[in-house]
Write an enzyme that holds these catalytic residues in place. Structure first.
Site, PDB file in Angstrom:
ATOM      1  N   SER A  39     -17.230  -3.265   8.759  1.00 58.36           N
ATOM      2  CA  SER A  39     -17.057  -3.953   7.471  1.00 58.36           C
ATOM      3  C   SER A  39     -18.308  -4.744   7.101  1.00 58.36           C
ATOM      4  CB  SER A  39     -15.875  -4.923   7.550  1.00 58.36           C
ATOM      5  OG  SER A  39     -14.693  -4.216   7.748  1.00 58.36           O
ATOM      6  N   ARG A  49     -21.212  -4.167   3.967  1.00 59.49           N
ATOM      7  CA  ARG A  49     -21.504  -5.232   3.002  1.00 59.49           C
ATOM      8  C   ARG A  49     -22.965  -5.658   3.060  1.00 59.49           C
ATOM      9  NH1 ARG A  49     -16.222  -4.979   4.233  1.00 59.49           N
ATOM     10  NH2 ARG A  49     -14.651  -5.892   2.852  1.00 59.49           N
ATOM     11  N   GLY A  76     -13.477   5.006   3.291  1.00 61.78           N
ATOM     12  CA  GLY A  76     -12.685   4.381   2.238  1.00 61.78           C
ATOM     13  C   GLY A  76     -13.302   3.072   1.782  1.00 61.78           C
ATOM     14  N   ARG A 121      -6.716   9.762  -0.055  1.00 60.73           N
ATOM     15  CA  ARG A 121      -6.366   8.339  -0.032  1.00 60.73           C
ATOM     16  C   ARG A 121      -6.229   7.756  -1.437  1.00 60.73           C
ATOM     17  NH1 ARG A 121      -9.650   5.372   4.519  1.00 60.73           N
ATOM     18  NH2 ARG A 121      -8.000   3.855   4.151  1.00 60.73           N
ATOM     19  N   SER A 128      -5.055  -6.316   0.919  1.00 61.65           N
ATOM     20  CA  SER A 128      -6.166  -5.386   1.139  1.00 61.65           C
ATOM     21  C   SER A 128      -7.506  -6.055   0.864  1.00 61.65           C
ATOM     22  CB  SER A 128      -6.017  -4.159   0.234  1.00 61.65           C
ATOM     23  OG  SER A 128      -7.238  -3.456   0.211  1.00 61.65           O
ATOM     24  N   ASP A 142      -6.435  -2.591  11.614  1.00 62.11           N
ATOM     25  CA  ASP A 142      -7.078  -1.385  12.135  1.00 62.11           C
ATOM     26  C   ASP A 142      -6.800  -1.165  13.619  1.00 62.11           C
ATOM     27  OD1 ASP A 142      -8.135  -0.769   9.690  1.00 62.11           O
ATOM     28  OD2 ASP A 142     -10.065  -1.723  10.069  1.00 62.11           O
ATOM     29  N   LYS A 149      -3.999   4.969   5.744  1.00 64.50           N
ATOM     30  CA  LYS A 149      -5.341   4.826   6.332  1.00 64.50           C
ATOM     31  C   LYS A 149      -5.967   6.218   6.472  1.00 64.50           C
ATOM     32  CE  LYS A 149      -5.348   0.367   6.702  1.00 64.50           C
ATOM     33  NZ  LYS A 149      -6.240  -0.404   5.833  1.00 64.50           N
ATOM     34  N   ARG A 159      -1.041   6.614  10.066  1.00 62.97           N
ATOM     35  CA  ARG A 159      -1.166   6.186  11.470  1.00 62.97           C
ATOM     36  C   ARG A 159       0.187   5.951  12.143  1.00 62.97           C
ATOM     37  NH1 ARG A 159      -6.725   2.553  10.885  1.00 62.97           N
ATOM     38  NH2 ARG A 159      -8.076   4.362  11.110  1.00 62.97           N
ATOM     39  N   ARG A 173      -9.719   6.348  14.920  1.00 60.96           N
ATOM     40  CA  ARG A 173      -9.017   5.365  15.756  1.00 60.96           C
ATOM     41  C   ARG A 173      -7.860   6.006  16.545  1.00 60.96           C
ATOM     42  NH1 ARG A 173     -11.959   1.061  14.276  1.00 60.96           N
ATOM     43  NH2 ARG A 173     -12.278   0.688  12.057  1.00 60.96           N
TER      44      ARG A 173
HETATM   45  C1  S3P Z   1     -11.763  -2.967   5.379  1.00 58.64           C
HETATM   46  C2  S3P Z   1     -10.499  -3.338   5.015  1.00 58.64           C
HETATM   47  C3  S3P Z   1      -9.275  -2.744   5.567  1.00 58.64           C
HETATM   48  C4  S3P Z   1      -9.564  -1.960   6.846  1.00 58.64           C
HETATM   49  C5  S3P Z   1     -10.781  -1.089   6.713  1.00 58.64           C
HETATM   50  C6  S3P Z   1     -12.010  -1.923   6.403  1.00 58.64           C
HETATM   51  C7  S3P Z   1     -12.923  -3.619   4.756  1.00 58.64           C
HETATM   52  O1  S3P Z   1      -8.742  -1.834   4.622  1.00 58.64           O
HETATM   53  O2  S3P Z   1      -8.447  -1.184   7.188  1.00 58.64           O
HETATM   54  O3  S3P Z   1     -11.018  -0.382   7.920  1.00 58.64           O
HETATM   55  O4  S3P Z   1     -14.050  -3.471   5.266  1.00 58.64           O
HETATM   56  O5  S3P Z   1     -12.732  -4.287   3.737  1.00 58.64           O
HETATM   57  P1  S3P Z   1      -7.671  -2.323   3.496  1.00 58.64           P
HETATM   58  O6  S3P Z   1      -8.367  -3.187   2.551  1.00 58.64           O
HETATM   59  O7  S3P Z   1      -7.214  -1.041   2.856  1.00 58.64           O
HETATM   60  O8  S3P Z   1      -6.586  -2.978   4.272  1.00 58.64           O
END
Ligand code: S3P
Length: 746
Positions: A333, A337, A405, A433, A478, A626, A653, A657, A698
């Site tokens: 994450s 960013r 995603g 998704r 989320s 996760d 996801k 899952r 995962r």
């Molecule tokens: C993430 C947020 C989560 C997580 C993903 C990474 C992120 O997803 O499951 O692996 O980096 O913001 P959701 O926002 O769909 O919960």
């Protein structure tokens, strides 16, 4: 069946005729003859020596002396003559009685062929299927014929509007039988693609080698030639006559791609002339990355994976315990960013500890596509030359985000506010998704976004829209949706605020502040206003707690284990896995706690412990979102029952899952009952078996961990995507004491 192994099949046609017994025609004839797909393979070549050899070498059953004699009673006629000989050949064929024979060819330019056939026959014959195998060899002629030449190579068929579907299916079938990966394309597109990927590079190689050789009459250039020039000479060593034919046949498409290249070359000249190092660095880093990106990600997905039906199998052997100090790769994450905000900042951002996994690399590529110069990654170091909030450029084509995603949802917010149009696409898993969770609120802000059916990718985002800030109460917890809207909010008029129903990871808010952008956080609401700027920062990415989680569970369940995971991010919005494992009785100790670049980190020691089943507190669900696949393994090894509720998000996801884990656990003999929003798992003994990861990284790693307590090996299918988040998983797992390896193809 291994490569090269031939299995006799039932004949599908009576007589195959191959006209032109060179490398390609000979290989086609020999391959099909070897498979027994035709009752008879007849060859024809104007050169009597080729005809003699073709029979002698078993390439064909017999050869005919004339074209007319060859084609009599043919079911399929394969035209494998040189491109510029085709016109004459087609004229001769048009004079013959061909019955309902299917015609096809192998030429590398298709527009010219179709025009020629149309003129000669009066219209393109319905049973003529133009084709092009993308295969070759340094050797040529019938003596080089190789029945396996087309295995795992692309063959492009270019049917036209009136092409008979049965004829197309038959030609398709023959190539597929030879092991080729057949694709259909329209004629013009084929010629454009080949002009760019094959013809232009050959033109440049011939031109450059000739130009340099001419200028350096003493041939000094060859004496001192380093690798670069040598590579060009390799391509310039190709058959001059064949290439002369190709350029004359594919004139229009070659000229178009050559003109584009000339203007890019002029831009490079200007950059050198003006001492514009930024532009040079941009071109060179993008080119270097393109090679890696395409060979690693696209080539594997689009080609090799298709051929291997996407199956990378992990074989996890039972038993083992974990010891030692481990550092898992950087947080996914935060890595995403760092590229996004670094690109939008003014100045140069240095990133350390960057995750060199496919998902984060897809984000780098996306920003390179939008004109940002990004150096690296090189041992986790990345340098991002920020372009400012308004400095992104239109990407040259759709942005491909692989499995990621996070890239797609966060980018959607950013792109909704850009002056240019963009399209975001991804792999098979990402394409399933839901994207309406970001598209709908963005539309409320004024964005114009199209998606495929049911809000699935690809997403096309129209540029030039004015966004207006708004307040949004997120229906689901989320971080991706929250981050998407905050990024759009950097450009929207006024204030954009998002309230979350439960705490989710707050890396976007923290990092925006780290880049000097004001963010107001009050309780469960985060807000930004446009009108500020981001200033470059130094980012140290901590190790990913989501990757560390596999080793936390592994060490907890494997008797005698004692591992220390170093420098792990312990942002309180991410530590649900530690809380849940501790509630289950795990022995986890955090020490050396410190803060690095706005994110808390610690070293984490985990020792084996007897776990017990629990009711997982719902408040912890978003904080461990996760980590559930591997927590389910912990539950399977615990004493008693574990119940998870309020986790319906797990169903959308990288895979569903809940279902995929329940299926796998049941296969291993564990009682695991899926519910709409969770699962109930009874701890107990675990056997071995075949489980499927469904392309979900995962899941693959979770079942690898499970083997520590299984009584027999676990074969885990579809593991290639482990590279999206944890590229060195197997090496680290082995170092720690686990017994998982890629199963060698038999
Ligand atoms: C993430 C947020 C989560 C997580 C993903 C990474 C992120 O997803 O499951 O692996 O980096 O913001 P959701 O926002 O769909 O919960």
């Amino acid at each position: 069946m291994t490569q090269g192994e031939r299995v006799q099949q039932k004949p599908v046609i009576d007589r195959l005729v191959v006209v032109g017994l060179g490398l390609i025609g000979g290989s086609f004839a020999k391959g099909l003859r070897g498979l027994g797909l035709c009752n008879e393979v007849v060859g024809y070549d104007p050169n009597p020596e080729s005809r003699r050899l073709a029979v002698e070498l078993g390439v064909v059953d017999r050869c005919a002396e004339t074209l007319e004699e060859a084609c009599r009673g043919a079911n399929v006629i394969q035209l494998a003559a040189p491109i510029l000989a085709m016109e004459r050949l087609l004229e001769q064929l048009s004079q013959l009685e061909l019955g309902d024979a299917v015609l096809t060819d192998v030429g590398s330019a298709k527009g010219n062929l179709v025009r020629c056939a149309t003129r000669v026959f009066g219209a393109m014959p319905a049973r003529f299927v133009p084709g092009h195998p993308i295969a070759g060899s340094e050797r040529s002629g019938v003596t080089a014929a190789d029945g396996t030449l087309f295995q795992r190579h692309k063959v492009i068929l270019t049917p036209v509007a009136g092409t008979d579907t049965q004829a197309l299916a038959l030609v398709n079938r023959l190539w597929t039988a030879l092991g080729a990966d057949v694709e259909h394309m329209d004629v013009a597109h084929h010629d454009e693609v080949l002009a760019a990927t094959s013809h232009l590079p050959h033109l440049l190689a011939f031109g450059l080698v000739d130009s340099l050789a001419k200028r350096h009459e003493n041939l000094e250039i060859f004496r001192y030639a380093a690798g670069g020039f040598r590579d060009f000479t390799r391509i310039a060593g190709s058959d001059p006559v064949m290439w002369h034919d190709i350029f004359l046949a594919n004139r229009e498409a070659v000229l178009a791609t050559l003109d584009d290249f000339r203007s890019d070359l002029d831009a490079l000249r200007t950059a050198v002339d003006e001492g514009d190092g930024h532009t040079l660095l941009g071109v060179f880093t993008r080119a270097r990355a393109a090679r890696e990106h395409f060979s690693k990600i696209l080539a594997r997905r689009a080609y090799v994976d298709v051929m291997h039906s996407n199956d990378l199998i992990f074989l996890a052997n039972p038993g083992g315990s974990l010891t030692g100090q481990l550092r898992v790769p950087g947080d996914k994450s935060i890595s995403h960013r760092s590229i996004m905000l670094g690109s939008l900042a003014e100045g140069t951002t240095e990133v350390e500890g960057f995750l060199e996994g496919e998902d984060a690399l897809a984000t780098i590529q996306a920003f390179r596509d939008m004109g940002v110069v990004i150096e690296g990654p090189n041992q986790g170091r990345v340098t991002v030359h920020g372009v400012g909030l308004h400095g992104l450029q239109a990407p040259p084509g759709p942005i491909y985000l692989g499995n990621s995603g996070t890239s797609m949802r966060l980018l959607a917010g950013l792109l909704a506010a850009q002056p240019f149009d963009s399209t975001l696409s991804g792999d098979a898993s990402l394409t399933k998704r839901p994207m309406n969770r970001v598209a709908n609120p963005l539309r409320e802000m004024g964005a114009v976004i199209e998606t495929a059916a049911e809000g699935r990718p690809p997403m096309t985002i129209r540029g030039g829209q004015k966004l207006t800030g708004m307040h949004y109460d997120m229906p689901m917890a989320s971080a991706q949706v929250k981050s998407c809207l905050l990024l759009a909010g950097l450009y929207a008029e006024g204030k954009t605020s998002v309230t979350e129903p439960a705490p989710t990871r707050d890396h976007t808010e923290r990092m925006l502040q780290g880049f000097g952008y004001p963010v107001q956080v009050q309780g469960s609401t985060a807000a930004v206003e446009s009108g500020h700027k981001l200033s470059a920062a130094h980012i140290e990415v901590p190790a990913d707690i989501s990757s560390a989680a596999f080793f936390m569970v592994a060490a907890s369940i494997a008797e005698g284990s004692d591992v220390t995971l170093e420098h792990v991010g312990i942002n309180p919005t991410r530590t649900g896995v530690i809380d849940i494992l501790r509630l289950m009785g795990a022995d986890i100790e955090l020490f050396n706690q410190r803060e690095v670049g706005g994110e808390p980190v610690a070293d984490i020691r985990v020792r084996a412990a007897q776990l017990k089943g629990i009711e997982i507190p719902e408040a912890l669900v978003p904080l461990a979102i996760d980590e559930f696949p591997v927590l389910f393994i912990a539950a399977a090894c615990a004493e008693g029952r574990t119940v998870l509720r309020g986790a319906e998000e797990l169903r959308v996801k990288e895979s569903d899952r809940i279902q995929v884990m329940a299926d796998g656990l049941q296969t291993l003999g564990v009682k695991a009952e899926p519910t709409p929003d969770g699962i109930v798992i009874e701890g107990g003994p675990m056997g071995g078996g075949e489980v499927w990861a469904h392309g979900d990284h995962r899941i693959a790693m979770s079942f690898s961990v499970a083997a520590l307590r299984a009584t027999a090996p676990i074969r885990i299918h579809d593991c290639a995507n482990v590279a999206t988040s944890f590229p060195n998983f197997l090496a680290l797992a082995e170092r720690a004491g686990m017994r998982v390896a890629v199963e060698e193809a038999s």
